[in-house]
Design an enzyme around this catalytic site. Structure first.
Site, PDB file in Angstrom:
ATOM      1  N   HIS A   7       0.837  -1.199   0.000  1.00 45.62           N
ATOM      2  CA  HIS A   7       0.000   0.000   0.000  1.00 45.62           C
ATOM      3  C   HIS A   7       0.876   1.254   0.000  1.00 45.62           C
ATOM      4  CE1 HIS A   7       0.952   0.969   4.187  1.00 45.62           C
ATOM      5  NE2 HIS A   7       0.843  -0.329   4.429  1.00 45.62           N
ATOM      6  N   GLU A  86      -1.103  -6.916   8.152  1.00 45.32           N
ATOM      7  CA  GLU A  86       0.217  -6.784   8.763  1.00 45.32           C
ATOM      8  C   GLU A  86       0.226  -7.519  10.106  1.00 45.32           C
ATOM      9  OE1 GLU A  86       3.389  -6.616   8.923  1.00 45.32           O
ATOM     10  OE2 GLU A  86       3.621  -4.657   7.933  1.00 45.32           O
TER      11      GLU A  86
END
Length: 223
Positions: A7, A86
């Site tokens: 991202h 994550e």
């Protein structure tokens, strides 16, 4: 073929929040970065008729990045998954970096695989297992064309697995790869049936107008 995209710049970067499961959004700069990624990918996919699945972490910064790419490639379906998040930072999620320090539990060494840095968070081993086991259940890594939008640690774990390394081996080898915001990494099976890394941590979209050369690599017959 597996295209891994981190991202773009997110609000937790600019507001000095912890990362992990903090559900931050793309900044204006992050959106520009991902538009550049999408534009360059579009150059590669122009005239291609290959099926492509877009998998993404379900955190906002990743999903937003994936939507930008999907729109440019004309792909309507996104597949968001929690297993692509994550590393879980537990009670530190959403906190400032300063506030998180009060919760941080220092590991005995930098090589701990079963230590939790924050209450309610994951160990390094649990993080790797979540990423890899989830992906194996979700997709055929050797036969499908996948574009995966995720996070630094997640992408690192996928690369390690692709190279045949479990997290214990990575630990012993003292090995890592850098994955910058909005970077592109390309994995695939080459004509010798080897697991290849064709591009790694590529941010050339921030500097040039050409594609990534995705279809110039010597893939095996499945791609």
């Amino acid at each position: 073929m597996i295209i891994l995209v981190r991202h773009g710049e997110a609000t937790h970067h600019t507001e000095h929040l912890t990362g992990g499961w903090t559900d931050s959004e793309l900044t204006a700069a992050g959106k520009v970065q991902l538009q550049a990624v999408a534009s360059k990918l579009a150059k590669d996919f122009a005239g291609q008729s290959r099926d492509l699945r877009i998998l993404t972490s379900d955190l906002k910064r990743a999903e937003e990045s994936a939507r930008i790419i999907a729109a440019r490639l004309g792909i309507s379906k996104l597949e968001p998954y929690e297993f692509l998040r994550e590393k879980n930072n537990g009670q530190a999620a959403g906190l400032t970096e300063t506030a998180a320090k009060a919760l941080y539990q220092q590991p005995p060494t930098l090589k701990e695989l079963h230590h939790r840095n924050y209450p309610g968070g994951e160990t390094r081993q649990e993080f790797y297992d979540r990423n890899v086991q989830g992906l194996i259940k979700c997709a055929d890594l050797e036969r499908e064309n996948l574009l995966i939008v995720a996070h630094k640690g997640t992408i690192q774990n996928i690369i390690f697995h692709w190279l045949g390394l479990d997290i214990a081996a990575v630990n012993v080898l003292n090995f890592s790869v850098d994955i910058l915001p909005s970077s592109v990494t390309v994995l695939g099976i080459n004509k010798w049936r080897e697991h290849a890394v064709f591009r790694l941590n590529d941010t050339s979209h921030l500097h040039t107008d050409s594609g990534y050369g995705i279809f110039e690599f010597k893939y095996g017959k499945y791609h």
